[in-house]
Design a protein around this motif. Structure first.
Motif, PDB file in Angstrom:
ATOM      1  N   LYS A  18       0.827  -1.204   0.000  1.00 38.38           N
ATOM      2  CA  LYS A  18       0.000   0.000   0.000  1.00 38.38           C
ATOM      3  C   LYS A  18       0.867   1.262   0.000  1.00 38.38           C
ATOM      4  O   LYS A  18       0.610   2.213  -0.743  1.00 38.38           O
ATOM      5  N   LYS A  19       1.929   1.250   0.806  1.00 34.87           N
ATOM      6  CA  LYS A  19       2.827   2.409   0.869  1.00 34.87           C
ATOM      7  C   LYS A  19       3.535   2.615  -0.473  1.00 34.87           C
ATOM      8  O   LYS A  19       3.586   3.745  -0.985  1.00 34.87           O
ATOM      9  N   ALA A  20       4.067   1.547  -1.058  1.00 36.27           N
ATOM     10  CA  ALA A  20       4.750   1.652  -2.350  1.00 36.27           C
ATOM     11  C   ALA A  20       3.785   2.118  -3.434  1.00 36.27           C
ATOM     12  O   ALA A  20       4.132   2.927  -4.303  1.00 36.27           O
ATOM     13  N   TRP A  21       2.546   1.618  -3.379  1.00 38.32           N
ATOM     14  CA  TRP A  21       1.518   1.993  -4.351  1.00 38.32           C
ATOM     15  C   TRP A  21       1.191   3.484  -4.236  1.00 38.32           C
ATOM     16  O   TRP A  21       1.110   4.197  -5.243  1.00 38.32           O
ATOM     17  N   GLU A  22       1.010   3.988  -3.020  1.00 40.77           N
ATOM     18  CA  GLU A  22       0.704   5.408  -2.825  1.00 40.77           C
ATOM     19  C   GLU A  22       1.863   6.294  -3.279  1.00 40.77           C
ATOM     20  O   GLU A  22       1.647   7.339  -3.914  1.00 40.77           O
ATOM     21  N   VAL A  23       3.082   5.884  -2.989  1.00 43.81           N
ATOM     22  CA  VAL A  23       4.262   6.655  -3.418  1.00 43.81           C
ATOM     23  C   VAL A  23       4.336   6.689  -4.943  1.00 43.81           C
ATOM     24  O   VAL A  23       4.578   7.740  -5.551  1.00 43.81           O
ATOM     25  N   GLU A  24       4.104   5.572  -5.589  1.00 44.40           N
ATOM     26  CA  GLU A  24       4.171   5.512  -7.053  1.00 44.40           C
ATOM     27  C   GLU A  24       3.048   6.326  -7.687  1.00 44.40           C
ATOM     28  O   GLU A  24       3.249   6.988  -8.708  1.00 44.40           O
ATOM     29  N   ARG A  25       1.875   6.316  -7.110  1.00 44.30           N
ATOM     30  CA  ARG A  25       0.777   7.128  -7.645  1.00 44.30           C
ATOM     31  C   ARG A  25       1.097   8.624  -7.536  1.00 44.30           C
ATOM     32  O   ARG A  25       0.819   9.397  -8.445  1.00 44.30           O
ATOM     33  N   ARG A  26       1.684   9.025  -6.422  1.00 48.59           N
ATOM     34  CA  ARG A  26       2.083  10.439  -6.281  1.00 48.59           C
ATOM     35  C   ARG A  26       3.186  10.793  -7.277  1.00 48.59           C
ATOM     36  O   ARG A  26       3.166  11.858  -7.884  1.00 48.59           O
ATOM     37  N   ARG A  27       4.147   9.894  -7.441  1.00 47.52           N
ATOM     38  CA  ARG A  27       5.274  10.132  -8.340  1.00 47.52           C
ATOM     39  C   ARG A  27       4.806  10.299  -9.781  1.00 47.52           C
ATOM     40  O   ARG A  27       5.323  11.148 -10.526  1.00 47.52           O
ATOM     41  N   THR A  28       3.839   9.513 -10.203  1.00 42.41           N
ATOM     42  CA  THR A  28       3.368   9.564 -11.591  1.00 42.41           C
ATOM     43  C   THR A  28       2.243  10.563 -11.793  1.00 42.41           C
ATOM     44  O   THR A  28       1.776  10.725 -12.920  1.00 42.41           O
ATOM     45  N   GLY A  29       1.776  11.191 -10.740  1.00 39.20           N
ATOM     46  CA  GLY A  29       0.703  12.177 -10.863  1.00 39.20           C
ATOM     47  C   GLY A  29      -0.681  11.580 -10.945  1.00 39.20           C
ATOM     48  O   GLY A  29      -1.639  12.283 -11.263  1.00 39.20           O
TER      49      GLY A  29
END
Length: 191
Positions: free
Chosen positions: A173-184
């Motif tokens: 979940k943490k990695a997913w949220e970070v990746e979603r923020r990174r990609t906009g």
């Protein structure tokens, strides 16, 4: 002293039934049963060792996975350049090849030798939601329902052993949220 009564076949037996087995026979019988029990317990112990010894638990942080297991995983699922496994869950009891899932900073990968196409990889930024259904007991599995932006639905089954399912989910979940923020990508609203 018990009287000896003749039996119908003419052989004399002591009153009260056949003679007791000699002491030596009883010890041999007990020893045989003891050896049988030892063999059965050894077999069960070796089976558990083979099943759990390679990692210690099914869901394991990437930095704690033994190199031989990582080589097998990388042989089945070629890595993307610079990719690091954050968490690995092996669903096969003895063989890594039976099935596993892992995730990196960029993607979630599912593998099963039973599938026509054994590898399924999804970019974390393409995941719309991750919904856990945690198992209540040691023998229950946790189910992660993963829904992608294009409507594809995936199910990730995790063992509840030693709380690895909860750690796997939280790290994913943490990695997913970070990746979603990174990609906009828009943040998940929980619906």
């Amino acid at each position: 002293m018990n009287p000896i009564l003749p039996q119908p076949d003419g052989s004399p037996l002591p009153y009260g039934g056949p003679p007791a087995a000699p002491l030596r026979s009883r010890w041999l019988l007990r020893g045989g049963l003891g050896c049988f029990a030892l063999v059965v317990l050894s077999f069960v112990g070796i089976s558990f060792y083979l099943e759990w010894a390679w990692v210690g638990e099914p869901a394991t942080p990437g930095h704690k996975v033994p190199a031989k297991v990582l080589r097998k995983v990388r042989g089945l699922v070629p890595p993307v350049l610079g990719e690091e496994i954050l968490y690995l869950h092996v669903s096969g009891s003895i063989s890594v090849e039976a099935g596993f899932s892992f995730f990196t900073y960029r993607r979630l990968v599912l593998y099963s030798e039973e599938w026509e196409k054994p590898t399924l990889a999804v970019n974390l930024c393409d995941i719309a939601s991750i919904t856990p259904t945690f198992g209540d007991l040691f023998i229950d599995d946790t189910c992660l329902a993963v829904v992608c932006e294009d409507g594809t639905e995936l199910v990730v089954m995790l063992s509840t052993m030693k709380g690895g399912d909860k750690r796997y989910y939280e790290a994913l979940k943490k990695a997913w949220e970070v990746e979603r923020r990174r990609t906009g990508a828009p943040p998940w609203d929980g619906k």
